[in-house]
Write a protein that holds these residues in place. Structure first.
Motif, PDB file in Angstrom:
ATOM      1  N   UNK A  48       0.829  -1.203   0.000  1.00 54.71           N
ATOM      2  CA  UNK A  48       0.000   0.000   0.000  1.00 54.71           C
ATOM      3  C   UNK A  48       0.866   1.257   0.000  1.00 54.71           C
ATOM      4  N   UNK A  49       1.946   1.211   0.777  1.00 58.75           N
ATOM      5  CA  UNK A  49       2.845   2.369   0.831  1.00 58.75           C
ATOM      6  C   UNK A  49       3.508   2.620  -0.514  1.00 58.75           C
ATOM      7  N   UNK A  50       3.887   1.524  -1.226  1.00 58.96           N
ATOM      8  CA  UNK A  50       4.512   1.664  -2.548  1.00 58.96           C
ATOM      9  C   UNK A  50       3.539   2.298  -3.537  1.00 58.96           C
ATOM     10  N   UNK A  53       3.398   5.933  -2.814  1.00 55.69           N
ATOM     11  CA  UNK A  53       4.623   6.588  -3.274  1.00 55.69           C
ATOM     12  C   UNK A  53       4.595   6.794  -4.779  1.00 55.69           C
ATOM     13  N   UNK A  54       4.118   5.795  -5.511  1.00 43.88           N
ATOM     14  CA  UNK A  54       4.024   5.906  -6.964  1.00 43.88           C
ATOM     15  C   UNK A  54       3.088   7.041  -7.370  1.00 43.88           C
ATOM     16  N   UNK A  55       1.976   7.140  -6.687  1.00 42.56           N
ATOM     17  CA  UNK A  55       1.029   8.223  -6.985  1.00 42.56           C
ATOM     18  C   UNK A  55       1.632   9.581  -6.653  1.00 42.56           C
ATOM     19  N   UNK A  56       2.375   9.640  -5.549  1.00 40.59           N
ATOM     20  CA  UNK A  56       3.037  10.896  -5.180  1.00 40.59           C
ATOM     21  C   UNK A  56       4.052  11.305  -6.246  1.00 40.59           C
ATOM     22  N   UNK A  57       4.806  10.327  -6.746  1.00 42.33           N
ATOM     23  CA  UNK A  57       5.802  10.616  -7.781  1.00 42.33           C
ATOM     24  C   UNK A  57       5.141  11.118  -9.061  1.00 42.33           C
ATOM     25  N   UNK A  58       4.016  10.508  -9.417  1.00 39.49           N
ATOM     26  CA  UNK A  58       3.300  10.946 -10.612  1.00 39.49           C
ATOM     27  C   UNK A  58       2.835  12.396 -10.464  1.00 39.49           C
TER      28      UNK A  58
END
Length: 276
Positions: A48-50, A53-58
């Motif tokens: 869930x954390x990954x 993080x992916x959404x934050x990077x996008x």
């Protein structure tokens, strides 16, 4: 009766084995905590954390793109079809300096001036900055003459100073790299070097090596040297080799020295691996 007992025991053992299998745990590759083996390579919390993080990077990437678009200078010669073209600013472009190419590839006379802004030139190139700050002739006249360059290359060069974009082929990459080296626009120089490395092959390796040596293009130099030394058996058969031998034999010596060094290192590596 004995058979029934045996069957019951077998069913009991199978049930225990199934329970053991169901409760088997593994170690999470992210947090190193134990988790249910059925969950995959990571525990649910790390998974869930990954995703978060992916959404934050996008979102960060989209924000950066928006900032780049906002901060991008409008080039004086942006076409009406450019996404950065603004009709209300065109014309005039409010330029306060022009650059003129001394070499006109069309052969029809003096090349047209390329409009620009002193502030942009000075911020992108320390050479332009020194030229414009020190009240040199170019600063007073508002005209900067660029020698040994075509109008097309000069226009592409100035456009890159505004947009950090360039449409490259091999000749244009060579021309822009020369300008980037001359005016110390290192971002453009690296951009051109990476393109030239991407199209490097045996046919253009010797010419690329000589060019890179002349203009201190280290990325191209290393890639071309590696390709040449891997094909030393074919080197002397090339016409470019004979031409380079006449023009600059020092470079031929460097090629042979690099080849010899590579052979020695390869032999030493083989000896080391055999001993171990």
């Amino acid at each position: 009766m004995r058979r029934r007992h045996s069957t019951t025991e077998r069913e009991h053992y199978e049930t225990e084995a199934q329970e053991d299998s169901d409760t088997e745990t593994m170690r999470c590759i992210s947090c190193q905590e134990d988790y249910d083996a059925r969950e995959g390579g990571t525990c649910k919390e790390c998974y869930d954390e990954a995703n978060e993080t992916e959404e934050d990077l996008k979102r960060e990437i989209e924000d950066l793109k928006a900032k780049v678009a906002f901060l991008r200078f409008w080039a004086p010669f942006d076409s009406p079809h450019s996404p950065y073209y603004a009709a209300k600013f065109h014309p005039p472009c409010f330029s306060d300096v022009v650059l003129v190419a001394s070499e006109d590839s069309s052969g029809t006379g003096p090349s047209p001036p390329v409009p620009a802004h002193k502030a942009v030139l000075a911020s992108r190139s320390p050479v332009f900055r020194a030229m414009l700050e020190n009240e040199m002739q170019e600063s007073r006249s508002g005209t900067i003459k660029i020698s040994d360059v075509s109008y097309e290359a000069l226009r592409a060069f100035v456009n890159y100073l505004y947009t950090a974009e360039a449409s490259l082929d091999e000749p244009m990459a060579y021309a822009l790299l020369v300008l980037a080296e001359k005016y110390q626009v290192m971002h453009l120089k690296t951009y051109c070097e990476k393109f030239l490395v991407s199209i490097l092959n045996w046919d253009n390796s010797i010419g690329s090596y000589a060019f890179a040596h002349q203009h201190n293009a280290k990325l191209v130099l290393e890639a071309a040297m590696s390709l040449i030394t891997d094909n030393m058996d074919k080197l002397t058969k090339r016409e470019e080799y004979l031409e380079l031998k006449e023009k600059d034999p020092r470079l031929i010596v460097e090629i042979y020295e690099a080849s010899l060094s590579k052979q020695v290192n390869t032999a030493a590596s083989k000896d080391s691996s055999q001993k171990t």
